[in-house]
Design a protein around this motif. Structure first.
Motif, PDB file in Angstrom:
ATOM      1  N   VAL A   1       0.828  -1.207   0.000  1.00 53.95           N
ATOM      2  CA  VAL A   1       0.000   0.000   0.000  1.00 53.95           C
ATOM      3  C   VAL A   1       0.867   1.263   0.000  1.00 53.95           C
ATOM      4  O   VAL A   1       0.558   2.237  -0.681  1.00 53.95           O
ATOM      5  CB  VAL A   1      -0.969  -0.007   1.205  1.00 53.95           C
ATOM      6  CG1 VAL A   1      -1.649   1.333   1.387  1.00 53.95           C
ATOM      7  CG2 VAL A   1      -2.004  -1.109   1.027  1.00 53.95           C
ATOM      8  N   GLU A   2       1.973   1.223   0.737  1.00 55.95           N
ATOM      9  CA  GLU A   2       2.831   2.406   0.864  1.00 55.95           C
ATOM     10  C   GLU A   2       3.966   2.441  -0.157  1.00 55.95           C
ATOM     11  O   GLU A   2       4.847   3.289  -0.067  1.00 55.95           O
ATOM     12  CB  GLU A   2       3.390   2.477   2.282  1.00 55.95           C
ATOM     13  CG  GLU A   2       2.318   2.704   3.326  1.00 55.95           C
ATOM     14  CD  GLU A   2       2.852   2.780   4.747  1.00 55.95           C
ATOM     15  OE1 GLU A   2       4.098   2.803   4.930  1.00 55.95           O
ATOM     16  OE2 GLU A   2       2.027   2.813   5.676  1.00 55.95           O
ATOM     17  N   HIS A   3       3.971   1.516  -1.103  1.00 58.27           N
ATOM     18  CA  HIS A   3       5.010   1.461  -2.147  1.00 58.27           C
ATOM     19  C   HIS A   3       6.415   1.346  -1.554  1.00 58.27           C
ATOM     20  O   HIS A   3       7.365   1.931  -2.060  1.00 58.27           O
ATOM     21  CB  HIS A   3       4.955   2.697  -3.055  1.00 58.27           C
ATOM     22  CG  HIS A   3       3.627   2.962  -3.662  1.00 58.27           C
ATOM     23  ND1 HIS A   3       3.243   2.423  -4.859  1.00 58.27           N
ATOM     24  CD2 HIS A   3       2.575   3.687  -3.228  1.00 58.27           C
ATOM     25  CE1 HIS A   3       2.017   2.813  -5.143  1.00 58.27           C
ATOM     26  NE2 HIS A   3       1.584   3.585  -4.164  1.00 58.27           N
ATOM     27  N   ASP A   4       6.554   0.600  -0.480  1.00 55.86           N
ATOM     28  CA  ASP A   4       7.840   0.439   0.206  1.00 55.86           C
ATOM     29  C   ASP A   4       8.491  -0.857  -0.252  1.00 55.86           C
ATOM     30  O   ASP A   4       8.272  -1.930   0.316  1.00 55.86           O
ATOM     31  CB  ASP A   4       7.613   0.433   1.723  1.00 55.86           C
ATOM     32  CG  ASP A   4       8.900   0.474   2.515  1.00 55.86           C
ATOM     33  OD1 ASP A   4       9.980   0.199   1.945  1.00 55.86           O
ATOM     34  OD2 ASP A   4       8.826   0.767   3.725  1.00 55.86           O
ATOM     35  N   VAL A   5       9.305  -0.763  -1.291  1.00 56.65           N
ATOM     36  CA  VAL A   5       9.903  -1.941  -1.916  1.00 56.65           C
ATOM     37  C   VAL A   5      10.854  -2.662  -0.967  1.00 56.65           C
ATOM     38  O   VAL A   5      10.844  -3.894  -0.884  1.00 56.65           O
ATOM     39  CB  VAL A   5      10.629  -1.549  -3.220  1.00 56.65           C
ATOM     40  CG1 VAL A   5      11.336  -2.740  -3.839  1.00 56.65           C
ATOM     41  CG2 VAL A   5       9.639  -0.947  -4.212  1.00 56.65           C
ATOM     42  N   GLU A   6      11.669  -1.916  -0.233  1.00 54.04           N
ATOM     43  CA  GLU A   6      12.620  -2.546   0.687  1.00 54.04           C
ATOM     44  C   GLU A   6      11.894  -3.350   1.763  1.00 54.04           C
ATOM     45  O   GLU A   6      12.278  -4.473   2.085  1.00 54.04           O
ATOM     46  CB  GLU A   6      13.528  -1.491   1.314  1.00 54.04           C
ATOM     47  CG  GLU A   6      14.493  -0.880   0.321  1.00 54.04           C
ATOM     48  CD  GLU A   6      15.333   0.229   0.927  1.00 54.04           C
ATOM     49  OE1 GLU A   6      15.314   0.401   2.165  1.00 54.04           O
ATOM     50  OE2 GLU A   6      16.016   0.921   0.160  1.00 54.04           O
ATOM     51  N   ALA A   7      10.831  -2.785   2.311  1.00 52.67           N
ATOM     52  CA  ALA A   7      10.051  -3.504   3.330  1.00 52.67           C
ATOM     53  C   ALA A   7       9.369  -4.721   2.717  1.00 52.67           C
ATOM     54  O   ALA A   7       9.264  -5.762   3.353  1.00 52.67           O
ATOM     55  CB  ALA A   7       9.018  -2.582   3.962  1.00 52.67           C
ATOM     56  N   LEU A   8       8.932  -4.600   1.470  1.00 55.96           N
ATOM     57  CA  LEU A   8       8.288  -5.719   0.787  1.00 55.96           C
ATOM     58  C   LEU A   8       9.250  -6.888   0.623  1.00 55.96           C
ATOM     59  O   LEU A   8       8.890  -8.042   0.881  1.00 55.96           O
ATOM     60  CB  LEU A   8       7.746  -5.274  -0.569  1.00 55.96           C
ATOM     61  CG  LEU A   8       6.971  -6.309  -1.368  1.00 55.96           C
ATOM     62  CD1 LEU A   8       5.765  -6.808  -0.596  1.00 55.96           C
ATOM     63  CD2 LEU A   8       6.549  -5.726  -2.709  1.00 55.96           C
ATOM     64  N   VAL A   9      10.475  -6.607   0.274  1.00 57.62           N
ATOM     65  CA  VAL A   9      11.476  -7.663   0.137  1.00 57.62           C
ATOM     66  C   VAL A   9      11.751  -8.322   1.483  1.00 57.62           C
ATOM     67  O   VAL A   9      11.798  -9.546   1.593  1.00 57.62           O
ATOM     68  CB  VAL A   9      12.780  -7.104  -0.484  1.00 57.62           C
ATOM     69  CG1 VAL A   9      13.899  -8.120  -0.434  1.00 57.62           C
ATOM     70  CG2 VAL A   9      12.530  -6.650  -1.919  1.00 57.62           C
ATOM     71  N   ARG A  10      11.893  -7.506   2.525  1.00 61.29           N
ATOM     72  CA  ARG A  10      12.160  -8.048   3.871  1.00 61.29           C
ATOM     73  C   ARG A  10      11.017  -8.935   4.357  1.00 61.29           C
ATOM     74  O   ARG A  10      11.238 -10.049   4.828  1.00 61.29           O
ATOM     75  CB  ARG A  10      12.380  -6.915   4.879  1.00 61.29           C
ATOM     76  CG  ARG A  10      13.761  -6.347   4.905  1.00 61.29           C
ATOM     77  CD  ARG A  10      13.962  -5.452   6.126  1.00 61.29           C
ATOM     78  NE  ARG A  10      12.880  -4.501   6.356  1.00 61.29           N
ATOM     79  CZ  ARG A  10      12.823  -3.282   5.811  1.00 61.29           C
ATOM     80  NH1 ARG A  10      13.776  -2.879   4.999  1.00 61.29           N
ATOM     81  NH2 ARG A  10      11.818  -2.477   6.085  1.00 61.29           N
ATOM     82  N   CYS A  11       9.794  -8.446   4.246  1.00 64.37           N
ATOM     83  CA  CYS A  11       8.668  -9.214   4.788  1.00 64.37           C
ATOM     84  C   CYS A  11       8.371 -10.438   3.936  1.00 64.37           C
ATOM     85  O   CYS A  11       7.873 -11.444   4.455  1.00 64.37           O
ATOM     86  CB  CYS A  11       7.434  -8.346   4.985  1.00 64.37           C
ATOM     87  SG  CYS A  11       6.749  -7.668   3.491  1.00 64.37           S
TER      88      CYS A  11
END
Length: 114
Positions: free
Chosen positions: A21-31
């Motif tokens: 939702v927040e377009h946070d690619v780094e967090a997406l990879v981590r999670c």
């Protein structure tokens, strides 16, 4: 072990949704890595034994969350592809020729005509 893995999977799915939702690619990879690790732990815990009924209900709820995240991610991907197309670029197909170049060559497209 199973309850902790379920909680870890739940947290990873919540973080995944937030990242999409927040377009946070780094967090997406981590999670995504956290989600995969939790799934592996659950598979190991269930090997040969299965899950009690109460955990199966939790797993079904988490499967629904994962599916919903997949729908969000697919929508985001369509948005990105649409934007790239309208900027005159296309997504690489991942195929490289003998010179190490992608097989799709796109000609520059002017954004405006003067």
């Amino acid at each position: 072990m199973s309850h902790a893995s379920l909680q870890r999977l739940s947290a990873a799915l919540e973080e995944e949704r937030r990242a999409i939702v927040e377009h946070d690619v780094e967090a997406l990879v981590r999670c995504t890595q956290d989600k995969l690790d939790a799934l592996r732990a659950l598979e190991t815990a269930a090997a040969g034994f299965g899950f009690p009924d109460d955990l199966r209900e939790n797993l079904a709820e988490l499967a629904e969350k994962n599916h919903a995240n997949g729908i969000l991610l697919a929508r985001r991907r369509r948005e990105v592809n649409w934007a790239l197309r309208h900027l005159g670029r296309s997504e690489s197909h991942g195929a490289y020729d003998a010179q190490g170049q992608t097989s799709t060559a796109s000609a520059p497209r002017p954004l405006a005509v003067a």
